[in-house]
Design a protein around this motif. Structure first.
Motif, PDB file in Angstrom:
ATOM      1  N   TYR A  34       0.871  -1.174   0.000  1.00 45.52           N
ATOM      2  CA  TYR A  34       0.000   0.000   0.000  1.00 45.52           C
ATOM      3  C   TYR A  34       0.907   1.222   0.000  1.00 45.52           C
ATOM      4  O   TYR A  34       1.737   1.396   0.906  1.00 45.52           O
ATOM      5  N   THR A  50      -1.981  -1.684  -3.777  1.00 46.45           N
ATOM      6  CA  THR A  50      -3.003  -0.660  -3.661  1.00 46.45           C
ATOM      7  C   THR A  50      -2.318   0.697  -3.696  1.00 46.45           C
ATOM      8  O   THR A  50      -1.497   1.002  -2.813  1.00 46.45           O
ATOM      9  N   TYR A  55      -4.647   8.915   3.833  1.00 47.93           N
ATOM     10  CA  TYR A  55      -5.880   9.300   4.532  1.00 47.93           C
ATOM     11  C   TYR A  55      -7.126   8.752   3.845  1.00 47.93           C
ATOM     12  O   TYR A  55      -8.235   9.189   4.146  1.00 47.93           O
ATOM     13  N   ASP A  56      -6.960   7.785   2.972  1.00 54.46           N
ATOM     14  CA  ASP A  56      -8.093   7.141   2.309  1.00 54.46           C
ATOM     15  C   ASP A  56      -8.535   5.954   3.175  1.00 54.46           C
ATOM     16  O   ASP A  56      -8.053   4.826   3.024  1.00 54.46           O
ATOM     17  N   ALA A  57      -9.456   6.214   4.108  1.00 51.75           N
ATOM     18  CA  ALA A  57      -9.873   5.191   5.078  1.00 51.75           C
ATOM     19  C   ALA A  57     -10.499   3.988   4.394  1.00 51.75           C
ATOM     20  O   ALA A  57     -10.287   2.842   4.821  1.00 51.75           O
ATOM     21  N   GLU A  58     -11.257   4.222   3.334  1.00 47.45           N
ATOM     22  CA  GLU A  58     -11.913   3.108   2.635  1.00 47.45           C
ATOM     23  C   GLU A  58     -10.881   2.199   1.989  1.00 47.45           C
ATOM     24  O   GLU A  58     -10.973   0.969   2.087  1.00 47.45           O
ATOM     25  N   ALA A  59      -9.873   2.797   1.345  1.00 48.42           N
ATOM     26  CA  ALA A  59      -8.832   1.996   0.696  1.00 48.42           C
ATOM     27  C   ALA A  59      -7.995   1.251   1.732  1.00 48.42           C
ATOM     28  O   ALA A  59      -7.638   0.078   1.534  1.00 48.42           O
ATOM     29  N   ALA A  61      -8.975   0.237   4.707  1.00 50.58           N
ATOM     30  CA  ALA A  61      -9.775  -0.846   5.278  1.00 50.58           C
ATOM     31  C   ALA A  61      -9.848  -2.031   4.324  1.00 50.58           C
ATOM     32  O   ALA A  61      -9.742  -3.199   4.749  1.00 50.58           O
ATOM     33  N   ALA A  62     -10.001  -1.764   3.026  1.00 54.26           N
ATOM     34  CA  ALA A  62     -10.042  -2.847   2.040  1.00 54.26           C
ATOM     35  C   ALA A  62      -8.695  -3.555   1.958  1.00 54.26           C
ATOM     36  O   ALA A  62      -8.631  -4.791   1.827  1.00 54.26           O
ATOM     37  N   LYS A  65      -8.305  -5.825   4.951  1.00 57.81           N
ATOM     38  CA  LYS A  65      -9.162  -7.000   4.829  1.00 57.81           C
ATOM     39  C   LYS A  65      -8.506  -8.077   3.969  1.00 57.81           C
ATOM     40  O   LYS A  65      -8.739  -9.277   4.158  1.00 57.81           O
ATOM     41  N   ALA A  84      -8.025   2.608  10.566  1.00 55.84           N
ATOM     42  CA  ALA A  84      -8.838   1.892   9.573  1.00 55.84           C
ATOM     43  C   ALA A  84      -8.367   0.456   9.371  1.00 55.84           C
ATOM     44  O   ALA A  84      -9.107  -0.364   8.821  1.00 55.84           O
TER      45      ALA A  84
END
Length: 351
Positions: A34, A50, A55-59, A61-62, A65, A84
């Protein structure tokens, strides 16, 4: 214990991440990088990548996962967004990052454990700098509290007049007095989640223009006399942080004992020699630690080791380097050669 076949996430896309990924692959793991930069030499050797902002919390978290555990290859990852990732997903933890990211916090933390850094003071204004120089004296070095490395974000102040003409950056700073030393050295350890700690032999380090140039093992007598005291402090730091993974502390060997310089909560340039020179490299033991595996032996596998960084145009000498069959060449795959940029390293074993 995270079994081989699982995916290790790596925050950051540089050469340290690349070498972590190569060590992980040898143990049967896949890696996923990442990083905000699209050009990633670590991602070149990983199964997943990735490219997204810190600061992209959605990225984030994915990304978490998709990974069984997440680690980092440098200490300037912002701490706040790492929530996240979820509890327990990150090794080493955020406490190690918080302390190592800020030079003032780092020095205060080490002092509280009984360590001894160079004389220092926080600087937030020209008046603070003048007061620091009056108390500590010159020569000294003014450094940004965050983000500086390899000599970046640093200003040498040889006289008070040098400070008077300095246009201070509008960021928190620290002023450090010069230390008279006989040698520079590093203590690198790996710590497992169970508290097991292994030390590699300490390398004696030489710098040019603030950038590590060479690491030699075994170190000279001045360093050897102070390794035990430096190791004791390094273990205290690792235990106090609850650190899981590789941790590096840099020291000056002085007439009055080891003086702490700085720490890095990660694998370190001065430990690159361990790839060929130790039974288990710093990169493999980092993977072992964060995955809950038993740590490997850190014993030397030669009488000595010399590691030279290849800085800038020195990487173009690869044909001559490879003409000596005793050389172990590591090029990092960086596309652009720039002055002061670490392009690779070469290791030689002393048999």
């Amino acid at each position: 214990m995270i079994a081989p076949g699982e995916t290790i996430g790596i925050l950051g896309g540089g050469q340290l991440g690349r070498m972590i990924a190569l060590a992980a692959a040898n143990l049967g793991y896949r890696c996923h990088v990442y990083a905000p930069e699209a050009d990633s030499i670590a991602a070149d050797v990983c199964a997943g990548f990735t490219c997204a902002g810190w600061y992209d919390a959605e990225a984030l978290a994915a990304f978490a996962k998709a990974c069984a555990v997440v680690t980092y290859e440098f200490e300037n990852v912002p701490v706040a967004p790492l929530a996240a990732l979820g509890d327990g997903a990150l090794h080493p933890g955020t406490r190690s990052l918080e302390v190592a990211q800020d030079r003032a916090a780092e020095k205060s933390f080490v002092e509280a454990l009984g360590g001894r850094p160079a004389p220092w003071a926080k600087v937030d204004s020209a008046a603070d700098l003048a007061a620091a120089i009056a108390r500590i004296g010159t020569p000294g070095i003014l450094k940004t509290r965050r983000d500086g490395y390899d000599g970046k974000g640093q200003w040498r102040i040889m006289t008070p007049e040098d400070a008077a003409g300095l246009d201070l950056p509008q960021v928190p700073l620290v002023y450090e007095g010069f230390v008279r030393f006989d040698a520079e050295f590093s203590v690198i350890l790996a710590r497992g989640a169970d508290g097991d700690v292994r030390f590699w032999d300490s390398a004696q380090n030489a710098h040019k223009a603030g950038i590590l140039s060479q690491s030699v093992v075994p170190a000279g007598d001045a360093v050897q006399a102070q390794v035990d005291a430096a190791r004791a402090l390094a273990k205290q730091v690792a235990d106090a942080l609850g650190h899981v993974g590789v941790l590096t502390l840099e020291f000056f060997a002085t007439a009055d004992g080891p003086v702490f310089n700085e720490m890095a909560p990660r694998v370190h340039n001065s430990g690159h020699w361990t790839i060929e020179g130790a039974l288990t490299s710093q990169f493999e033991n980092h993977v072992r630690a964060i995955c809950g595996l038993p740590l490997g032996s850190t014993e030397l596998c030669a009488a000595g080791v010399v590691m030279d960084n290849l800085i800038g145009d020195e990487a173009h000498d690869w044909p001559a380097i490879l003409s000596d069959p005793a050389n172990h060449l590591h090029l990092y795959g960086k596309a652009a050669v720039r002055p002061g940029r670490k392009m690779g390293h070469v290791t030689r074993l002393v048999l």
